[in-house]
Design a protein around this motif. Structure first.
Motif, PDB file in Angstrom:
ATOM      1  N   ASP A  16       0.850  -1.261   0.286  1.00 20.29           N
ATOM      2  CA  ASP A  16       0.096   0.014  -0.057  1.00 20.29           C
ATOM      3  C   ASP A  16       0.867   1.252  -0.053  1.00 20.29           C
ATOM      4  OD1 ASP A  16      -2.323  -1.462  -0.193  1.00 20.29           O
ATOM      5  OD2 ASP A  16      -2.789  -1.387   2.137  1.00 20.29           O
ATOM      6  N   ASN A  17       1.992   1.323   0.772  1.00 23.17           N
ATOM      7  CA  ASN A  17       2.796   2.346   0.923  1.00 23.17           C
ATOM      8  C   ASN A  17       3.454   2.530  -0.565  1.00 23.17           C
ATOM      9  OD1 ASN A  17       2.205   3.109   3.590  1.00 23.17           O
ATOM     10  ND2 ASN A  17       3.917   1.609   4.383  1.00 23.17           N
ATOM     11  N   LYS A  23       2.055   6.445  -7.073  1.00 16.76           N
ATOM     12  CA  LYS A  23       1.061   7.195  -7.488  1.00 16.76           C
ATOM     13  C   LYS A  23       1.556   8.654  -7.501  1.00 16.76           C
ATOM     14  CE  LYS A  23      -3.128   4.540  -6.866  1.00 16.76           C
ATOM     15  NZ  LYS A  23      -4.265   4.467  -6.041  1.00 16.76           N
ATOM     16  N   GLU A  24       2.230   9.238  -6.494  1.00 18.31           N
ATOM     17  CA  GLU A  24       2.684  10.421  -6.363  1.00 18.31           C
ATOM     18  C   GLU A  24       3.784  10.773  -7.196  1.00 18.31           C
ATOM     19  OE1 GLU A  24       3.985  10.770  -2.226  1.00 18.31           O
ATOM     20  OE2 GLU A  24       1.931  10.775  -1.351  1.00 18.31           O
ATOM     21  N   ASP A  25       4.823   9.643  -7.390  1.00 18.89           N
ATOM     22  CA  ASP A  25       5.696   9.863  -8.318  1.00 18.89           C
ATOM     23  C   ASP A  25       5.221  10.271  -9.881  1.00 18.89           C
ATOM     24  OD1 ASP A  25       7.649   9.801  -6.480  1.00 18.89           O
ATOM     25  OD2 ASP A  25       8.256   7.689  -6.788  1.00 18.89           O
ATOM     26  N   ALA A  26       4.164   9.261 -10.109  1.00 17.33           N
ATOM     27  CA  ALA A  26       3.700   9.266 -11.585  1.00 17.33           C
ATOM     28  C   ALA A  26       2.957  10.593 -11.847  1.00 17.33           C
ATOM     29  CB  ALA A  26       2.576   8.137 -11.599  1.00 17.33           C
ATOM     30  N   SER A  27       2.343  11.142 -10.665  1.00 19.12           N
ATOM     31  CA  SER A  27       1.662  12.483 -10.815  1.00 19.12           C
ATOM     32  C   SER A  27       2.652  13.644 -11.234  1.00 19.12           C
ATOM     33  CB  SER A  27       0.848  12.812  -9.807  1.00 19.12           C
ATOM     34  OG  SER A  27       0.169  13.939  -9.718  1.00 19.12           O
ATOM     35  N   GLY A  48      -0.172  -1.217 -11.401  1.00 21.31           N
ATOM     36  CA  GLY A  48      -1.072  -2.044 -11.896  1.00 21.31           C
ATOM     37  C   GLY A  48      -0.782  -3.610 -11.231  1.00 21.31           C
ATOM     38  N   GLU A  49       0.738  -3.956 -11.258  1.00 25.09           N
ATOM     39  CA  GLU A  49       1.097  -5.047 -10.757  1.00 25.09           C
ATOM     40  C   GLU A  49       0.967  -5.238  -9.274  1.00 25.09           C
ATOM     41  OE1 GLU A  49       1.965  -7.812 -12.509  1.00 25.09           O
ATOM     42  OE2 GLU A  49       1.599  -6.797 -14.386  1.00 25.09           O
ATOM     43  N   LEU A  50       1.511  -4.304  -8.588  1.00 25.75           N
ATOM     44  CA  LEU A  50       1.089  -4.293  -7.149  1.00 25.75           C
ATOM     45  C   LEU A  50      -0.263  -4.324  -6.646  1.00 25.75           C
ATOM     46  CD1 LEU A  50       3.730  -1.354  -6.165  1.00 25.75           C
ATOM     47  CD2 LEU A  50       4.023  -3.980  -5.659  1.00 25.75           C
ATOM     48  N   THR A  51      -1.174  -3.773  -7.319  1.00 26.44           N
ATOM     49  CA  THR A  51      -2.632  -3.807  -7.058  1.00 26.44           C
ATOM     50  C   THR A  51      -3.096  -5.098  -7.130  1.00 26.44           C
ATOM     51  OG1 THR A  51      -2.869  -1.510  -7.529  1.00 26.44           O
ATOM     52  CG2 THR A  51      -4.922  -2.897  -7.421  1.00 26.44           C
ATOM     53  N   ARG A  52      -2.536  -5.892  -8.203  1.00 25.54           N
ATOM     54  CA  ARG A  52      -3.174  -7.451  -8.648  1.00 25.54           C
ATOM     55  C   ARG A  52      -2.373  -8.075  -7.520  1.00 25.54           C
ATOM     56  NH1 ARG A  52      -2.973  -5.440 -14.042  1.00 25.54           N
ATOM     57  NH2 ARG A  52      -0.700  -5.693 -13.979  1.00 25.54           N
ATOM     58  N   ARG A  54      -1.724  -7.324  -4.300  1.00 24.54           N
ATOM     59  CA  ARG A  54      -2.301  -6.885  -3.304  1.00 24.54           C
ATOM     60  C   ARG A  54      -3.837  -7.544  -3.055  1.00 24.54           C
ATOM     61  NH1 ARG A  54      -6.025  -3.977  -0.617  1.00 24.54           N
ATOM     62  NH2 ARG A  54      -5.408  -2.799   1.323  1.00 24.54           N
ATOM     63  N   GLY A  55      -4.421  -7.761  -4.334  1.00 27.09           N
ATOM     64  CA  GLY A  55      -5.500  -8.517  -4.344  1.00 27.09           C
ATOM     65  C   GLY A  55      -5.361 -10.107  -3.992  1.00 27.09           C
ATOM     66  N   ARG A  56      -4.258 -10.474  -4.712  1.00 25.98           N
ATOM     67  CA  ARG A  56      -4.146 -11.956  -4.346  1.00 25.98           C
ATOM     68  C   ARG A  56      -3.662 -12.250  -2.818  1.00 25.98           C
ATOM     69  NH1 ARG A  56      -1.508 -11.783  -9.380  1.00 25.98           N
ATOM     70  NH2 ARG A  56       0.616 -11.532  -8.498  1.00 25.98           N
ATOM     71  N   LEU A  57      -3.030 -11.257  -2.330  1.00 23.64           N
ATOM     72  CA  LEU A  57      -2.620 -11.424  -1.021  1.00 23.64           C
ATOM     73  C   LEU A  57      -3.797 -11.268   0.173  1.00 23.64           C
ATOM     74  CD1 LEU A  57       0.697  -9.413  -0.621  1.00 23.64           C
ATOM     75  CD2 LEU A  57       0.490 -11.933  -0.731  1.00 23.64           C
ATOM     76  N   ASN A  58      -4.710 -10.160  -0.338  1.00 23.52           N
ATOM     77  CA  ASN A  58      -5.967 -10.183   0.524  1.00 23.52           C
ATOM     78  C   ASN A  58      -6.833 -11.600   0.545  1.00 23.52           C
ATOM     79  OD1 ASN A  58      -6.016  -7.648   1.584  1.00 23.52           O
ATOM     80  ND2 ASN A  58      -6.595  -6.655  -0.396  1.00 23.52           N
ATOM     81  N   GLY A  59      -6.656 -12.170  -0.672  1.00 25.81           N
ATOM     82  CA  GLY A  59      -7.464 -13.296  -0.589  1.00 25.81           C
ATOM     83  C   GLY A  59      -7.151 -14.444   0.232  1.00 25.81           C
ATOM     84  N   MET A  60      -5.653 -14.418   0.140  1.00 23.53           N
ATOM     85  CA  MET A  60      -4.916 -15.654   0.988  1.00 23.53           C
ATOM     86  C   MET A  60      -5.328 -15.030   2.639  1.00 23.53           C
ATOM     87  SD  MET A  60      -1.210 -15.530  -0.756  1.00 23.53           S
ATOM     88  CE  MET A  60      -0.470 -16.497   0.477  1.00 23.53           C
ATOM     89  N   VAL A  61      -5.295 -13.851   2.900  1.00 24.92           N
ATOM     90  CA  VAL A  61      -5.872 -13.430   4.326  1.00 24.92           C
ATOM     91  C   VAL A  61      -7.135 -13.851   4.812  1.00 24.92           C
ATOM     92  CG1 VAL A  61      -6.300 -11.520   5.967  1.00 24.92           C
ATOM     93  CG2 VAL A  61      -3.971 -11.570   4.503  1.00 24.92           C
TER      94      VAL A  61
END
Length: 222
Positions: A16-17, A23-27, A48-52, A54-61
Motif C-alpha cells: 500500500d505504501n 502514484k505521487e511520483d507518476a503524478s 497495476g502489478e502491485l494492485t493485482r 495486493r488482491g491475491r494477498l488479500n484473498g490469502m488473508v
C-alpha cells in the motif's frame, strides 16, 4: 514456507505504501514532458502489478481467517497441572515386562541396562529425576538409539492400561499432545527456549502418546 496472517498483513501494508509512493511520483512525472510521461507510464504499470498482487494477498488473508474461524485445534503443550499424567515423571506405579516401577521414567531408563545390577540401580531410584540421572551413567545396550522409541511406546502402553489413566487420556479428546520443555529436548519434545526458536522439535513422546490414545479409542469402540 507458507506465510501466516500477520506476515501477509505486513506485506500488504508495504505494498500500500509503495502504491501510494508510485502514484505521487507518476503524478509529478506527468508534468515533465515526454520523458516524464514515459516514466509515469512505467510507474502506472508498477501500480497495476502491485494492485493485482495486493488482491491475491488479500484473498490469502481471507482464506486464513476462514480456517482460523472454522478450525479450532486444541494443543496440550508441556505436561503439567491437570495434564501431568502424560509426563513420564508422573508418580504412578506400573508394571512392565513383569517388573514394577515407580514411574514410566524409571522403566524407560532401566530398559537401557545391559546388566541386572544396573537395571536394579535405576529401578530403585527414589525419584524419576534420579532414575534419569542414573540411566545416563550406566552402560546401555548398543542398539538403544534404534529401539528406544519402540520401547517407550511399549512402556506407555503398559502405563495406560490402568483404568483411571485410560479415562484421563480419553478426556484429552483430539488435542495435539506436545512434550513442551525448556531443556533443549527436541527429540522427545519441542523446546520452547530462546535458543531453540528456529528448531522444530520432533515431539516423539507426544506422537507416541497420541498413537496410544488412538489405540485406546479403537479398543473402546470395539
Amino acid at each position: 514456507m507458507a506465510m501466516d496472517e500477520l506476515t501477509l498483513l505486513a506485506v500488504i501494508e508495504i505494498i500500500d505504501n509503495r502504491i501510494k509512493s508510485h502514484k505521487e511520483d507518476a503524478s509529478k512525472a506527468s508534468s515533465w514532458g515526454s520523458t516524464g510521461s514515459a516514466r509515469a507510464a512505467v510507474l502506472r504499470g508498477y501500480i497495476g502489478e502491485l494492485t493485482r498482487l495486493r488482491g491475491r494477498l488479500n484473498g490469502m488473508v481471507s482464506t486464513l481467517k476462514q480456517k482460523r474461524d472454522t478450525v479450532e485445534e486444541t494443543i496440550i503443550w508441556g505436561f503439567q497441572g491437570l495434564d501431568e499424567f502424560l509426563c513420564n515423571f508422573f508418580l504412578h506405579r506400573m508394571t512392565y515386562n513383569g517388573v514394577e516401577y515407580a514411574t514410566s521414567e524409571h522403566a524407560y531408563q532401566a530398559a537401557k541396562a545391559t546388566k541386572d545390577v544396573d537395571h536394579e540401580y535405576v529401578r530403585s531410584a527414589e525419584t524419576p529425576g534420579e532414575a534419569k540421572q542414573r540411566g545416563q551413567t550406566i552402560a546401555r545396550r548398543e542398539d538403544w538409539d534404534d529401539v528406544k522409541v519402540g520401547i517407550m511406546k511399549d512402556i506407555l502402553r503398559a502405563k495406560f492400561s490402568d483404568g483411571d489413566l485410560i479415562e484421563d487420556m480419553l478426556e484429552t479428546g483430539d488435542a495435539v499432545l506436545i512434550e513442551g520443555n525448556t531443556w533443549h529436548d527436541n527429540f522427545w519434545g519441542d523446546c520452547g527456549c530462546d535458543k531453540c526458536t528456529m528448531i522444530q522439535g520432533k515431539n516423539n513422546l507426544g506422537k507416541v502418546l497420541m498413537e496410544i490414545r488412538e489405540e485406546i479409542k479403537k479398543a473402546e469402540d470395539a
